[in-house]
Motif scaffolding. Sequence first.
Motif, mmCIF file in Angstrom:
data_model
loop_
_atom_site.group_PDB
_atom_site.id
_atom_site.type_symbol
_atom_site.label_atom_id
_atom_site.label_comp_id
_atom_site.label_asym_id
_atom_site.label_seq_id
_atom_site.Cartn_x
_atom_site.Cartn_y
_atom_site.Cartn_z
ATOM 1 N N ILE A 159 0.764 12.121 -10.332
ATOM 2 C CA ILE A 159 0.305 13.514 -10.259
ATOM 3 C C ILE A 159 1.465 14.456 -10.543
ATOM 4 C CG2 ILE A 159 -0.660 15.294 -8.764
ATOM 5 C CD1 ILE A 159 -2.149 13.084 -7.252
ATOM 6 N N ARG A 160 2.626 14.166 -9.949
ATOM 7 C CA ARG A 160 3.789 15.041 -10.156
ATOM 8 C C ARG A 160 4.212 15.060 -11.625
ATOM 9 N NH1 ARG A 160 6.466 15.563 -4.858
ATOM 10 N NH2 ARG A 160 8.320 16.382 -5.845
ATOM 11 N N ALA A 161 4.066 13.928 -12.309
ATOM 12 C CA ALA A 161 4.401 13.890 -13.738
ATOM 13 C C ALA A 161 3.493 14.830 -14.523
ATOM 14 C CB ALA A 161 4.282 12.467 -14.278
ATOM 15 N N GLN A 162 2.198 14.818 -14.199
ATOM 16 C CA GLN A 162 1.261 15.704 -14.891
ATOM 17 C C GLN A 162 1.591 17.171 -14.641
ATOM 18 O OE1 GLN A 162 -0.226 13.302 -17.079
ATOM 19 N NE2 GLN A 162 -1.841 14.829 -16.888
ATOM 20 N N VAL A 163 1.917 17.494 -13.387
ATOM 21 C CA VAL A 163 2.231 18.881 -13.040
ATOM 22 C C VAL A 163 3.515 19.332 -13.733
ATOM 23 C CG1 VAL A 163 2.863 20.411 -11.120
ATOM 24 C CG2 VAL A 163 0.990 18.762 -10.844
ATOM 25 N N ARG A 164 4.501 18.456 -13.765
ATOM 26 C CA ARG A 164 5.801 18.832 -14.328
ATOM 27 C C ARG A 164 5.749 18.933 -15.855
ATOM 28 N NH1 ARG A 164 11.299 17.050 -14.712
ATOM 29 N NH2 ARG A 164 10.708 14.876 -14.943
ATOM 30 N N ARG A 165 4.707 18.373 -16.433
ATOM 31 C CA ARG A 165 4.569 18.446 -17.888
ATOM 32 C C ARG A 165 4.499 19.898 -18.374
ATOM 33 N NH1 ARG A 165 -0.048 15.060 -21.230
ATOM 34 N NH2 ARG A 165 0.987 15.071 -23.250
ATOM 35 N N ASP A 166 3.983 20.794 -17.521
ATOM 36 C CA ASP A 166 3.888 22.209 -17.890
ATOM 37 C C ASP A 166 5.250 22.817 -18.188
ATOM 38 O OD1 ASP A 166 1.167 22.068 -17.462
ATOM 39 O OD2 ASP A 166 1.286 22.851 -15.428
ATOM 40 N N THR A 167 6.290 22.254 -17.595
ATOM 41 C CA THR A 167 7.624 22.819 -17.784
ATOM 42 C C THR A 167 8.250 22.366 -19.098
ATOM 43 O OG1 THR A 167 8.791 20.969 -16.716
ATOM 44 C CG2 THR A 167 7.937 22.715 -15.274
ATOM 45 N N GLY A 168 7.575 21.478 -19.805
ATOM 46 C CA GLY A 168 8.129 20.920 -21.031
ATOM 47 C C GLY A 168 8.855 19.610 -20.787
ATOM 48 N N ALA A 169 9.018 19.239 -19.507
ATOM 49 C CA ALA A 169 9.662 17.966 -19.163
ATOM 50 C C ALA A 169 8.576 16.906 -19.043
ATOM 51 C CB ALA A 169 10.421 18.095 -17.848
ATOM 52 N N TRP A 170 8.669 15.849 -19.847
ATOM 53 C CA TRP A 170 7.609 14.831 -19.838
ATOM 54 C C TRP A 170 8.242 13.467 -19.967
ATOM 55 C CZ3 TRP A 170 3.116 13.671 -18.227
ATOM 56 C CH2 TRP A 170 2.317 12.693 -18.816
ATOM 57 N N HIS A 171 8.587 12.882 -18.831
ATOM 58 C CA HIS A 171 9.104 11.524 -18.815
ATOM 59 C C HIS A 171 8.597 10.853 -17.544
ATOM 60 C CE1 HIS A 171 12.222 8.242 -18.631
ATOM 61 N NE2 HIS A 171 11.741 8.138 -19.850
ATOM 62 N N PRO A 174 8.344 7.840 -16.285
ATOM 63 C CA PRO A 174 9.151 6.907 -15.491
ATOM 64 C C PRO A 174 10.130 7.600 -14.544
ATOM 65 C CG PRO A 174 8.982 6.118 -17.742
ATOM 66 C CD PRO A 174 8.394 7.497 -17.731
ATOM 67 N N THR A 175 10.672 8.745 -14.958
ATOM 68 C CA THR A 175 11.571 9.490 -14.076
ATOM 69 C C THR A 175 10.827 10.025 -12.872
ATOM 70 O OG1 THR A 175 13.031 10.102 -15.902
ATOM 71 C CG2 THR A 175 13.105 11.490 -13.940
ATOM 72 N N ASP A 176 9.614 10.549 -13.080
ATOM 73 C CA ASP A 176 8.831 11.059 -11.954
ATOM 74 C C ASP A 176 8.419 9.934 -11.010
ATOM 75 O OD1 ASP A 176 8.460 14.010 -12.559
ATOM 76 O OD2 ASP A 176 7.794 13.132 -14.442
ATOM 77 N N THR A 191 0.826 -1.202 0.000
ATOM 78 C CA THR A 191 0.000 0.000 0.000
ATOM 79 C C THR A 191 0.861 1.253 0.000
ATOM 80 O OG1 THR A 191 -1.842 -1.105 1.101
ATOM 81 C CG2 THR A 191 -1.740 1.290 1.306
ATOM 82 N N GLN A 192 1.913 1.261 0.783
ATOM 83 C CA GLN A 192 2.805 2.426 0.800
ATOM 84 C C GLN A 192 3.279 2.768 -0.611
ATOM 85 O OE1 GLN A 192 5.927 1.128 3.441
ATOM 86 N NE2 GLN A 192 4.843 1.747 5.291
ATOM 87 N N LEU A 193 3.768 1.777 -1.328
ATOM 88 C CA LEU A 193 4.291 2.018 -2.669
ATOM 89 C C LEU A 193 3.191 2.375 -3.665
ATOM 90 C CD1 LEU A 193 7.123 -0.604 -2.786
ATOM 91 C CD2 LEU A 193 7.364 1.763 -3.530
ATOM 92 N N THR A 194 2.000 1.821 -3.477
ATOM 93 C CA THR A 194 0.878 2.204 -4.337
ATOM 94 C C THR A 194 0.581 3.694 -4.189
ATOM 95 O OG1 THR A 194 -0.090 -0.011 -4.250
ATOM 96 C CG2 THR A 194 -1.561 1.794 -4.829
ATOM 97 N N LEU A 195 0.628 4.198 -2.962
ATOM 98 C CA LEU A 195 0.364 5.619 -2.739
ATOM 99 C C LEU A 195 1.453 6.484 -3.370
ATOM 100 C CD1 LEU A 195 -0.921 5.595 0.955
ATOM 101 C CD2 LEU A 195 -2.213 5.398 -1.171
ATOM 102 N N PHE A 196 2.683 6.055 -3.278
ATOM 103 C CA PHE A 196 3.758 6.833 -3.911
ATOM 104 C C PHE A 196 3.691 6.748 -5.432
ATOM 105 C CE2 PHE A 196 5.465 7.089 0.356
ATOM 106 C CZ PHE A 196 6.032 8.366 0.366
ATOM 107 N N THR A 197 3.110 5.666 -5.954
ATOM 108 C CA THR A 197 2.859 5.610 -7.396
ATOM 109 C C THR A 197 1.881 6.709 -7.801
ATOM 110 O OG1 THR A 197 3.231 3.213 -7.458
ATOM 111 C CG2 THR A 197 2.009 4.168 -9.291
#
Length: 370
Positions: A83-95, A97-99, A72-78
Amino acid sequence: MSATSGAVWGRAEQQDFRSRVRGTLLGTAVGDALGGPVDGLTLEEIRAAHGPEGLVDLGYGYGRRGTVTHHTQLTLFTVDGLIRAQVRRDTGAWHPPTDLHRAYLRWAATQRDWGPDERRKEDGWLAREEWLYARREPTRALLLGLGDERMGTLESPKNPDDMGPEAVARSAPFGLLVGWEPQLVVQLAVECSAQTHGHPTACLSAGAYAVIVHGLARGQSLDGSVQQALALLAARPGHQPVSDALQHALGAVRQGMPSPGRVEELTGDGAADGMLAAAVYCALVGEDVRHGLSLAVNQAGPSAVAGALTGGLLGALHGETALPPAWVAELEGRQTILELADDFAMEMTQGPALHSPVGASPGWLARYPR
């Protein structure tokens, strides 16, 4: 309709999606909590401790009822990583797996540190939840895979011989990317599995589980979602063990009354493909969520994984209101899980209103820093 393209969601669609997101995350956690106290016990040992019917209610683990494990811990961090990947997409960075890797490293820090470091604002809110700093018997593969900064990839995976089910057990959130094409959901889950469990069977089991959840979250039947997973697997090298396991699960449904023996036959040696098959079987034959989860955990295999995987499927299929309320009420971290689920649903349905390349909600960026 695409959750990632800024498409407009109707109110009824948003409510249904939020219920399925909540159901998936709460179902994973409830199944994990149910199975955790009997993890590694034989059926005879479970019945000796809990009566002839086995475990039919939450047991005591880590000092109280309703506690979850590292699954469950890891599911929550997934979820946090997505969410962080979606937010960071605004910066032009879209990967993505890295997030996700960064999110898993934040989980790994919870296994080393005494508690959250309030000075690390870039970690976001989830990493500051103190209850997540409990060490719940994470496997060696997880700790080794996330023991340094190098990210495992399909070309250079971490633990390339490990077929354990832990990567599958954290992969339900990938299936909640309902605006993505199914093959992209498979690909992301496979790539993120390679960060800790690089064997093709582990990676493809994670991909198959994610895309089954994806079908359910989009309103498809469980059988139809499994058939779709089989079709997508067929094009991938090394798919045969996972495809065979899923076919075995479908065949077992037609073999009479469900039994612990049939579940144990499917789990086999507890590898990723067997645990996936057992979860699919239990979700298909369970008369309701309680029955499906009880069937999953009352067997000699890894009970916490079986419960978590089955719970994720049933939660995505039926939504949160189908889960046993007494179990949800006692669940460790319930408020955190609900808060994260609702944040994910809001990001996926209303992300452009929360952040865009030209402006963003300061409160949202404090929760999910770029």
